[in-house]
Design a protein around this motif. Structure first.
Motif, PDB file in Angstrom:
ATOM      1  N   PHE A   1       0.829  -1.214   0.000  1.00 33.08           N
ATOM      2  CA  PHE A   1       0.000   0.000   0.000  1.00 33.08           C
ATOM      3  C   PHE A   1       0.858   1.256   0.000  1.00 33.08           C
ATOM      4  CE2 PHE A   1      -2.209   3.204   2.736  1.00 33.08           C
ATOM      5  CZ  PHE A   1      -3.108   3.629   1.785  1.00 33.08           C
TER       6      PHE A   1
ATOM      7  N   GLN B   1      -7.415   7.709  -8.051  1.00 32.75           N
ATOM      8  CA  GLN B   1      -6.486   6.585  -7.923  1.00 32.75           C
ATOM      9  C   GLN B   1      -6.139   6.312  -6.458  1.00 32.75           C
ATOM     10  OE1 GLN B   1      -3.365   5.529 -10.545  1.00 32.75           O
ATOM     11  NE2 GLN B   1      -3.729   7.256 -11.945  1.00 32.75           N
ATOM     12  N   GLN B   2      -5.947   7.387  -5.679  1.00 36.36           N
ATOM     13  CA  GLN B   2      -5.610   7.177  -4.274  1.00 36.36           C
ATOM     14  C   GLN B   2      -6.779   6.552  -3.515  1.00 36.36           C
ATOM     15  OE1 GLN B   2      -2.414   7.725  -3.066  1.00 36.36           O
ATOM     16  NE2 GLN B   2      -3.246   6.465  -1.411  1.00 36.36           N
TER      17      GLN B   2
ATOM     18  N   HIS C   1       2.506   6.561  -6.811  1.00 35.23           N
ATOM     19  CA  HIS C   1       1.432   7.366  -7.404  1.00 35.23           C
ATOM     20  C   HIS C   1       1.740   8.847  -7.254  1.00 35.23           C
ATOM     21  CE1 HIS C   1      -2.998   8.824  -7.139  1.00 35.23           C
ATOM     22  NE2 HIS C   1      -2.580   8.845  -8.393  1.00 35.23           N
TER      23      HIS C   1
ATOM     24  N   LYS D   1       2.609   1.681  -3.440  1.00 34.56           N
ATOM     25  CA  LYS D   1       1.711   2.173  -4.479  1.00 34.56           C
ATOM     26  C   LYS D   1       1.391   3.658  -4.279  1.00 34.56           C
ATOM     27  CE  LYS D   1      -0.691  -2.125  -5.715  1.00 34.56           C
ATOM     28  NZ  LYS D   1      -1.993  -2.829  -5.708  1.00 34.56           N
ATOM     29  N   SER D   2       1.174   4.058  -3.025  1.00 30.39           N
ATOM     30  CA  SER D   2       0.815   5.449  -2.734  1.00 30.39           C
ATOM     31  C   SER D   2       1.964   6.393  -3.066  1.00 30.39           C
ATOM     32  CB  SER D   2       0.425   5.598  -1.258  1.00 30.39           C
ATOM     33  OG  SER D   2      -0.726   4.839  -0.971  1.00 30.39           O
TER      34      SER D   2
ATOM     35  N   MET E   1      -6.816   2.897  -4.226  1.00 26.64           N
ATOM     36  CA  MET E   1      -5.762   2.214  -3.455  1.00 26.64           C
ATOM     37  C   MET E   1      -6.172   2.051  -2.000  1.00 26.64           C
ATOM     38  SD  MET E   1      -2.312   4.035  -4.883  1.00 26.64           S
ATOM     39  CE  MET E   1      -2.097   4.328  -6.632  1.00 26.64           C
TER      40      MET E   1
ATOM     41  N   THR F   1      -6.559   1.690 -12.888  1.00 18.06           N
ATOM     42  CA  THR F   1      -7.615   1.331 -11.943  1.00 18.06           C
ATOM     43  C   THR F   1      -8.809   0.736 -12.692  1.00 18.06           C
ATOM     44  OG1 THR F   1      -8.461   3.603 -12.064  1.00 18.06           O
ATOM     45  CG2 THR F   1      -6.978   3.070 -10.248  1.00 18.06           C
TER      46      THR F   1
END
Length: 597
Positions: A76, A125-126, A83, A79-80, A129, A103
């Motif tokens: 997580f 996107q966030q 991003h 990915k964050s 996630m 996504t």
């Protein structure tokens, strides 16, 4: 100044004026909310133990298997951060573009700006996630009982759905664009819609799903001609006027659920099951249940059986001068029809020749999506609500059912009404959905405790009307119609209970679609098909795998089955007789009574 400049200034001034109106409306909003008497907490959130137990299990998992937990967190975090870096790099390159977006497709994010605008795309996107991380965390928690896991999954999903950026004005491009296009008028209309809904429900937020002014019972919904031929404190009995010269000898009496009103089966002429049955040559009777107020607090399942089912069957026999009737029960009314048949078996009463059940549960051993609402903390809250008000108020049941499909029945309509300022659609099905009924206090507690929680009807039997009733007491010819994607009465659960009856003549049908559309599916639509399989000893998976699929509705198939139990053809019967003079035109008075708030 140029003409364009003047127009821009005028538009800006108009926007500011409209925003001032928003402030005025906000004061009304504060006033209505100051008088709000909230529903008891047990009916709005789970017991703290749900989250405490989950946190304890998660902590134990971290101690016993830290690698798995850290892997989830690192995934997580990775990915964050990636991003954020991708978005920053696009800006550093001087590109006002969104980074790569893989996504999944989600209709909530259909506005092109969610893909092209870097601000909205970053937020979307966030959010995706975050939602994925929460769901993974819940799925991987071990050492939680199955029911606790189901509840945690439900409530965590509610949090995920509630926090979607589409639900907030500052992060909803549709709402922001509409506000600019209308110089803020959409915000005013939306706030007026919000205040209207709050004022209509004593400060309780219940999103209006349909334009109620577009419908009138007996005028453009519930229009099949007929008469009220009997009335008592529990129900009105409607008999419909024949449309054929001859009718089947054995009459048909339909028991709709009393959670909602009967006209789901008579919305419009083109999709009315009631009219279709009349046109097939049946003498059709329908029970229209009373919409109870606080004076019905002590009314239980026994009252529905004695003063509803048994009385209606008796009066239909008198009206048609027949010794037997065919009966239909829909949803909770089908459950109670099973109870009634079991009671009649005990009493030696052979008044019902055949019975049909629409989306009917009798075995509650697997509670499905209702698991969160059938645990003691929630049922305790309902019991306290019933003790205080004498009934379970309609809006509580309506809200509970809506949260099972919150994006479709709560957040989506709220966005359109409150952010975009749109008028609810003139949709008859949604109008019916909002026209609910309260549930008598004793009845709802008995139903939840004895049938849903204790599953007495299929276990040791349930004590009602001086008898011990069991599913195995149902022995008349029966047909069940269930729906493939029904989330209220899942077809596999309906099948499990159906298998436990002792009827020798049994037909089981699975219609495509859900709880309503799978039933209200007229032949003219040429839409949802259905599955049949005569081998009822198979488990549900194998039954469906080996079932025969037929294009189109199940209505004609049921007509063939029903007509075989309906006797010879006789001259058509007009509603009422000398002992039952028509009291008023269908749809009657009871159906027009609004639920107690």
């Amino acid at each position: 100044m140029t003409t364009e400049d003047n127009a821009a200034v005028a538009k800006y001034d108009e926007l500011n004026k409209n925003l001032e109106k928003v402030e005025e409306l906000s004061q009304r909003l504060v006033e209505v909310m100051s008088n709000h008497n909230p529903v008891r907490r047990e009916l709005t959130a789970p017991n703290h133990d749900v989250f405490t137990n989950a946190a304890t299990a998660y902590w134990s998992e971290m101690i016993e298997n830290p690698t798995k937990v850290f892997e989830q967190q690192m995934e997580f975090w990775g990915k964050s951060v990636k991003h954020f870096v991708d978005a920053q790099q696009m800006l550093a390159q001087g590109k006002l573009e969104a980074p790569e977006d893989n996504t999944p497709t989600d209709r909530r994010f259909s506005n092109p700006l969610w893909q092209t605008n870097p601000y909205f795309n970053f937020i979307k996107q966030q959010y995706m996630m975050n939602a994925e991380a929460i769901r993974k965390s819940v799925e991987t928690i071990e050492d939680l009982p199955q029911k606790e896991r189901a509840r945690l999954k439900y409530f965590s999903n509610q949090i995920v759905d509630m926090m979607a950026p589409t639900n907030f004005l500052g992060t909803n491009p549709d709402a922001l664009e509409k506000a600019m296009e209308t110089e803020g008028r959409s915000l005013i209309a939306g706030l007026e819609n919000l205040i209207r809904d709050l004022e209509a429900n004593n400060g309780e937020l219940i999103v209006k799903l349909a334009d109620e002014s577009a419908f009138e019972l007996g005028k453009n919904v519930a229009t099949t001609p007929g008469k009220v031929v009997f009335r008592n404190r529990m129900m009105e009995l409607l008999q419909y006027s024949p449309s054929t010269e001859e009718v089947h000898e054995i009459p048909l009496v339909i028991f709709p659920p009393w959670i909602n009103k009967f006209y789901i089966l008579d919305l419009k002429e083109k999709n009315s099951l009631i009219k279709w049955l009349v046109d097939q040559g049946y003498t059709v009777f329908v029970v229209s249940w009373v919409n109870p107020d606080r004076s019905f607090a002590d009314v239980g399942i026994e009252d529905y059986i004695e003063d509803g089912y048994l009385t209606a069957i008796s009066e239909v026999k008198k009206l048609t001068k027949q010794k037997q009737v065919n009966a239909v029960g829909y949803c909770i009314a089908g459950t109670t029809l099973n109870l009634t048949l079991a009671l009649m078996k005990k009493r030696g009463d052979k008044s019902v020749k055949s019975a049909t059940f629409f989306t009917t549960l009798t075995d509650f051993s697997d509670q499905g999506e209702f698991t969160p609402f059938l645990q003691n903390d929630f049922v305790d809250g309902i019991e306290a609500e019933a003790a205080e008000h004498g009934l379970l108020r309609s809006f509580i049941m309506q809200r509970t059912m809506s949260f099972l499909r919150s994006n479709d029945l709560i957040y989506g309509p709220a966005i359109r009404s409150y952010m975009l300022g749109e008028t609810p659609p003139a949709f008859d099905l949604l109008y019916w959905n909002g026209d609910g009924s309260g549930l008598p206090g004793k009845m709802v507690v008995d139903y939840l405790r004895r049938l849903c929680q204790d599953n007495q009807f299929v276990n040791d039997g349930i004590e009602l009307c001086g008898e011990t009733l069991h599913i195995s007491d149902v022995t008349v010819p029966i047909c069940a119609v269930t729906c493939e994607t029904d989330h209220i009465a899942r077809w596999k659960d309906c099948y499990r209970g159906f298998q436990q009856t002792k009827s020798r003549n049994r037909t089981f049908i699975v219609s495509q679609s859900g709880h309503i559309a799978g039933i209200v599916n007229p032949p003219s639509k040429k839409k949802y098909g259905h599955y049949t399989n005569k081998d009822l000893k198979l488990d549900s998976e194998e039954w469906l795998e080996k079932a025969e699929f037929t294009e189109g509705t199940w209505w004609p198939r049921w007509d063939t089955w029903l007509s075989s139990s309906s006797g010879k053809m006789v001259p058509a019967r007009e509603p009422g007789d000398s002992e039952h003079p028509p009291l008023e035109d269908a749809p009657g008075s009871y159906v027009k009574v609004l639920a107690t708030r």
